[in-house]
Structure formats: C-alpha cells, structure tokens
Scaffold this motif. Structure first.
Motif, PDB file in Angstrom:
ATOM      1  N   THR A   1       0.850  -1.198   0.000  1.00 49.23           N
ATOM      2  CA  THR A   1       0.000   0.000   0.000  1.00 49.23           C
ATOM      3  C   THR A   1       0.882   1.244   0.000  1.00 49.23           C
ATOM      4  O   THR A   1       2.080   1.174   0.291  1.00 49.23           O
ATOM      5  CB  THR A   1      -0.918   0.024   1.229  1.00 49.23           C
ATOM      6  OG1 THR A   1      -0.104   0.145   2.419  1.00 49.23           O
ATOM      7  CG2 THR A   1      -1.758  -1.247   1.317  1.00 49.23           C
ATOM      8  N   ASP A   2       0.289   2.394  -0.310  1.00 47.98           N
ATOM      9  CA  ASP A   2       1.033   3.656  -0.307  1.00 47.98           C
ATOM     10  C   ASP A   2       1.588   3.963   1.077  1.00 47.98           C
ATOM     11  O   ASP A   2       2.714   4.465   1.213  1.00 47.98           O
ATOM     12  CB  ASP A   2       0.130   4.799  -0.767  1.00 47.98           C
ATOM     13  CG  ASP A   2      -0.156   4.748  -2.261  1.00 47.98           C
ATOM     14  OD1 ASP A   2       0.417   3.870  -2.936  1.00 47.98           O
ATOM     15  OD2 ASP A   2      -0.947   5.581  -2.746  1.00 47.98           O
ATOM     16  N   GLU A   3       0.803   3.666   2.094  1.00 52.83           N
ATOM     17  CA  GLU A   3       1.256   3.920   3.476  1.00 52.83           C
ATOM     18  C   GLU A   3       2.479   3.078   3.808  1.00 52.83           C
ATOM     19  O   GLU A   3       3.414   3.536   4.480  1.00 52.83           O
ATOM     20  CB  GLU A   3       0.127   3.634   4.469  1.00 52.83           C
ATOM     21  CG  GLU A   3      -1.058   4.581   4.397  1.00 52.83           C
ATOM     22  CD  GLU A   3      -1.964   4.302   3.207  1.00 52.83           C
ATOM     23  OE1 GLU A   3      -1.813   3.216   2.586  1.00 52.83           O
ATOM     24  OE2 GLU A   3      -2.814   5.158   2.898  1.00 52.83           O
ATOM     25  N   GLU A   4       2.495   1.842   3.332  1.00 52.53           N
ATOM     26  CA  GLU A   4       3.623   0.947   3.618  1.00 52.53           C
ATOM     27  C   GLU A   4       4.885   1.386   2.871  1.00 52.53           C
ATOM     28  O   GLU A   4       6.001   1.294   3.405  1.00 52.53           O
ATOM     29  CB  GLU A   4       3.255  -0.482   3.238  1.00 52.53           C
ATOM     30  CG  GLU A   4       2.206  -1.106   4.151  1.00 52.53           C
ATOM     31  CD  GLU A   4       1.660  -2.413   3.630  1.00 52.53           C
ATOM     32  OE1 GLU A   4       1.070  -3.174   4.420  1.00 52.53           O
ATOM     33  OE2 GLU A   4       1.804  -2.672   2.413  1.00 52.53           O
TER      34      GLU A   4
ATOM     35  N   LEU B   1       5.596   4.514   1.977  1.00 52.82           N
ATOM     36  CA  LEU B   1       6.057   5.723   2.663  1.00 52.82           C
ATOM     37  C   LEU B   1       6.773   5.375   3.963  1.00 52.82           C
ATOM     38  O   LEU B   1       7.820   5.962   4.286  1.00 52.82           O
ATOM     39  CB  LEU B   1       4.859   6.636   2.946  1.00 52.82           C
ATOM     40  CG  LEU B   1       5.170   7.964   3.655  1.00 52.82           C
ATOM     41  CD1 LEU B   1       6.146   8.799   2.833  1.00 52.82           C
ATOM     42  CD2 LEU B   1       3.886   8.757   3.926  1.00 52.82           C
ATOM     43  N   HIS B   2       6.240   4.395   4.694  1.00 53.03           N
ATOM     44  CA  HIS B   2       6.881   3.956   5.938  1.00 53.03           C
ATOM     45  C   HIS B   2       8.278   3.401   5.658  1.00 53.03           C
ATOM     46  O   HIS B   2       9.235   3.698   6.400  1.00 53.03           O
ATOM     47  CB  HIS B   2       6.011   2.900   6.612  1.00 53.03           C
ATOM     48  CG  HIS B   2       6.671   2.215   7.766  1.00 53.03           C
ATOM     49  ND1 HIS B   2       7.274   0.957   7.644  1.00 53.03           N
ATOM     50  CD2 HIS B   2       6.873   2.598   9.065  1.00 53.03           C
ATOM     51  CE1 HIS B   2       7.779   0.613   8.812  1.00 53.03           C
ATOM     52  NE2 HIS B   2       7.551   1.576   9.686  1.00 53.03           N
TER      53      HIS B   2
ATOM     54  N   GLU C   1      10.679   6.267   4.951  1.00 48.93           N
ATOM     55  CA  GLU C   1      10.991   6.984   6.192  1.00 48.93           C
ATOM     56  C   GLU C   1      11.988   6.204   7.049  1.00 48.93           C
ATOM     57  O   GLU C   1      12.907   6.804   7.648  1.00 48.93           O
ATOM     58  CB  GLU C   1       9.703   7.234   6.977  1.00 48.93           C
ATOM     59  CG  GLU C   1       8.788   8.257   6.324  1.00 48.93           C
ATOM     60  CD  GLU C   1       7.430   8.345   7.010  1.00 48.93           C
ATOM     61  OE1 GLU C   1       6.708   9.334   6.781  1.00 48.93           O
ATOM     62  OE2 GLU C   1       7.099   7.421   7.791  1.00 48.93           O
TER      63      GLU C   1
ATOM     64  N   LYS D   1       8.340  12.294  -3.523  1.00 54.03           N
ATOM     65  CA  LYS D   1       8.241  12.058  -2.078  1.00 54.03           C
ATOM     66  C   LYS D   1       9.612  11.737  -1.483  1.00 54.03           C
ATOM     67  O   LYS D   1       9.953  12.210  -0.395  1.00 54.03           O
ATOM     68  CB  LYS D   1       7.267  10.908  -1.823  1.00 54.03           C
ATOM     69  CG  LYS D   1       6.986  10.648  -0.349  1.00 54.03           C
ATOM     70  CD  LYS D   1       6.315  11.832   0.325  1.00 54.03           C
ATOM     71  CE  LYS D   1       4.923  12.071  -0.208  1.00 54.03           C
ATOM     72  NZ  LYS D   1       4.233  13.154   0.550  1.00 54.03           N
TER      73      LYS D   1
END
Length: 414
Positions: A312-315, A317-318, A321, A361
C-alpha cells in the motif's frame, strides 16, 4: 473343468505315481470351486460399478473438478491457468480465477544487441564470471552494457558463483544449500576484466553464502582492492547481502575502498516474510545499512524497493521513512517483474505517474538521490544516475561559489 488327477495322468511319469502322491498334490493345490456363483458375483459387482460411473458422467463432467460450485464452464485453456483464492476482509468468497495482468507498453524492451554488449558477454564466458544482469534476467542489460543514452557503460558482476543458499520468491538465481567452493582467482579475474572493458561504473554483487563463516565478506573486500589498484578511476558499488546480521562482516566490506555500499530491503516491512527468504529481515537490513554508514561516514549508502507486490502507499512511505532514519543516501524504486511461472505473481503494474510521485516524495524526505521508474533496478544504469547527479551537484556548487565571489570582485574593481 479338468480335475488335478486327469491333468497329471497325461504324463507317463505322473501315471506311475502312487495314489498317496496324488492325494498330497491335491491337498496342497488351491481349491477351485466348480460352482459358477463366485464368478457371476464378481461380474455382477463390476457391472454395477460401470453403471454407476456412467450415470455420474452423464450428470457431471470434468468441469465439476476444475470449476466446482460455478455455473459457467471454463475453457481448456482457462482450466490450465493457476487459480488463486481472493478473500476480502471479513467475507467468505469462493475460489475465482485471477489472471496475470498483461505487460504494459512501458515495460517492453528491445532484444539485447550491440558491439559492447557482445564484447562483455564474450569476456565473461572466457573468464568464467557471472553477472546478475544475466542471472536475474534483467530487461535493461543492453542499455547498461552498451552505455545507454549518455554512454556511461555499467556492468553488475556477481561474485562467489551463481548458486545462492537462500530462496526468495522473486529471484531467479539458482538455490543450493551447499554451493561450490569459492574460486580463489575470481578477484584477480574480475579486476582484470573490468579494467579492460572501459567501464565508468561497476557494481559488485553476490549470491548469499550462508555456508561460509564470514558470508564471503573477505572475498568481496579483496576484489574491491584489486579493482582500485588496476583502475582507480572506476567507481565501485557493492550490493551485498546481510551476512546473516554479522556487523563485523559489514565493516570488512565498508572499509575496503568502495564508493557506494548498497543493500536492498526489497519490499515493505509487512510483505518481507512473504517476499524474501525467512533468514532475511526488514530490521536486519536497516541495521546493515546503518552500520556501514557508521564505520565509514564518507560512504554513500543505497537501497532498493520493488513495487507491484501488493504493498500500500502507506507501507511504501513507511519504508522510505525508515531508510532515512538509517541515514541511507540513495534509494531506487522499480517494478517487480516475474522471472518465471514458478515465482511470485505480479500483483499490479505500477504506472509511470506513480513512480514519479515516489520520486518526489523521496526527494522531500531528504534522500540525496532517488531513481524511480518502471524499469529502474537496483543497479540499472547505476553509473548514469549516480554520475549525472554528481555533475548536477558539482555545477550547482560551482555556481554558488561564483555567485558569492562576484560581489567582492566587483567591489575591488570599483
């Protein structure tokens, strides 16, 4: 039916036998019933079985086996497709056929060719060297070996053989628990080949060698030192494994004189147990990258992520980071391509626009350089990306210096 005594009496020798012998033979022989009831019973059972199977075939065909519970029948071609159970959260659904998505136009590449490509391939075979470009069936091999748009020729040499002690679901490199022993002449052969190819940038990688005490770290270090001795101008990047989490092995490679230390996390943290070998770990990979930077602060550290595995996009991005927290300088993001039908399926083909989003990003998060695109690989045009970025930074710094110096010089002129 002939009795046993009638059969034996046809022979002259048996005719002279005593009655006791006949009795003994008759006693030891298998008793056969003259009644036809047993044979009729067997025939009757067989007939009933045939009738039952015939009636079942009339009611249901092969479709009941390959497509149970569905009204629509599959074609013979569809029946040979792999099937996958797709279950939504909190719901129970029947097994449905999931077709592999078609390869989009932006992922189609030309057949490898060219003079430089042929020369490198010939030298590799002559010196018994391996490249991850060939073993991993990389679609960019012609561009990298030929120099690409900016004529920055790049090759990725795979050290320590072509058999890996691990078995990741995405990788086409052969797996073996006990690979062949290391070739002691490989560092010399590798440095000799690289020095005469006219490369600008070389990437050294290797299979995982969990069978070796140091994971092959000393072999890596020796190869790097020999390359730097014969061709100091060549930039050397090392794409290593995690050495089983041994930080001493990481330090050995980091201090060998290389320019870029790379180690791939491959995918997001949530998918790591399903994509990578069980001996690999997301946190363990971050520790490797962090340690390399600690022992050699001037090193550029680099990692890579495959997209299209179901993340997923959240994963994503994590993961980016976490790489920045480990002080990683360079990150590459590319499309996962299924090597063969025995490997993990592609969940989706990510669009170029989405890759551009992750490039933006990544730059916002503070990476020194982000290479993001469908055909980007960990070492795809590594020299081209790296050198072009270096030149841009150099020009920018020169421009800043000139801007600072210009007011003072004009003042002196006054």
């Amino acid at each position: 039916m002939l009795r046993a005594s009638q059969v034996y009496c046809r022979s002259p020798l048996v005719a002279r036998a005593t009655p006791a012998l006949f009795n003994q033979l008759r006693t030891n022989a298998t008793a056969v019933s003259d009644s036809p009831s047993s044979s009729k019973s067997s025939t009757s059972k067989l007939s009933k079985l045939r009738e039952r199977l015939a009636s079942e075939d009339a009611q249901a065909g092969l479709d009941e086996f390959v497509n149970p519970g569905h009204t629509g029948k599959l074609t013979p071609q569809e029946a040979l497709e792999l099937r996958e159970t797709v279950v939504e959260s909190g719901k129970k659904v029947k097994t449905t056929k999931l077709k592999q998505p078609r390869l989009p136009d932006w992922l189609k590449t030309d057949i490898p060719a060219g003079q430089n490509f042929s020369k490198i391939k010939k030298d590799l075979r002559g010196l018994k060297l391996h490249t991850v470009c060939e073993e991993a069936r990389c679609p960019n091999i012609s561009d990298c070996w030929g120099g690409g748009e900016h004529q920055t020729a790049t090759a990725t040499i795979m050290l320590m053989g072509d058999e890996c002690t691990r078995g990741c679901r995405f990788c086409s490199v052969k797996t073996n628990r006990k690979p062949q022993a290391l070739d002691p002449h490989e560092p010399e052969h590798t440095s000799e080949a690289i020095s005469r190819w006219g490369l600008d940038y070389v990437v050294l990688t290797s299979v995982d060698r969990d069978d070796l005490t140091d994971g092959g770290s000393s072999h890596f270090a020796e190869t790097i030192r020999k390359i730097k001795q014969k061709a100091p101008h060549i930039l050397v990047e090392c794409l290593t494994g995690d050495f089983g989490g041994s930080l001493d092995c990481v330090e050995t490679v980091a201090k060998s004189g290389l320019d870029v230390y790379a180690h791939n996390i491959e995918t997001v943290e949530a998918l790591t147990p399903y994509v990578r070998d069980r001996r690999a770990g997301f946190r363990q990979s971050l520790t490797v990258l962090k340690r390399a930077k600690e022992v050699q602060p001037d090193l550029l550290t680099k990692s890579s992520i495959m997209l299209g595995c179901g993340e997923t996009d959240e994963e994503v991005l994590h993961a980016l980071e976490e790489l920045r927290k480990a002080d990683v300088d360079v990150v590459t993001l590319g499309q996962y391509m299924r090597p063969t039908k025995r490997h993990m399926k592609v969940h989706e083909y990510v669009t170029p626009e989405k890759f551009k989003h992750w490039e933006t990003k990544g730059n916002e998060l503070g990476f020194k350089y982000v290479a993001s695109g469908p055909l980007v690989r960990s070492s795809y045009k590594a020299g081209e990306f790296y050198i072009s970025n270096m030149l841009k930074n150099k020009k920018a710094s020169v421009g800043q210096v000139a801007a600072v110096e210009s007011p003072s010089s004009s003042t002196e002129a006054l």
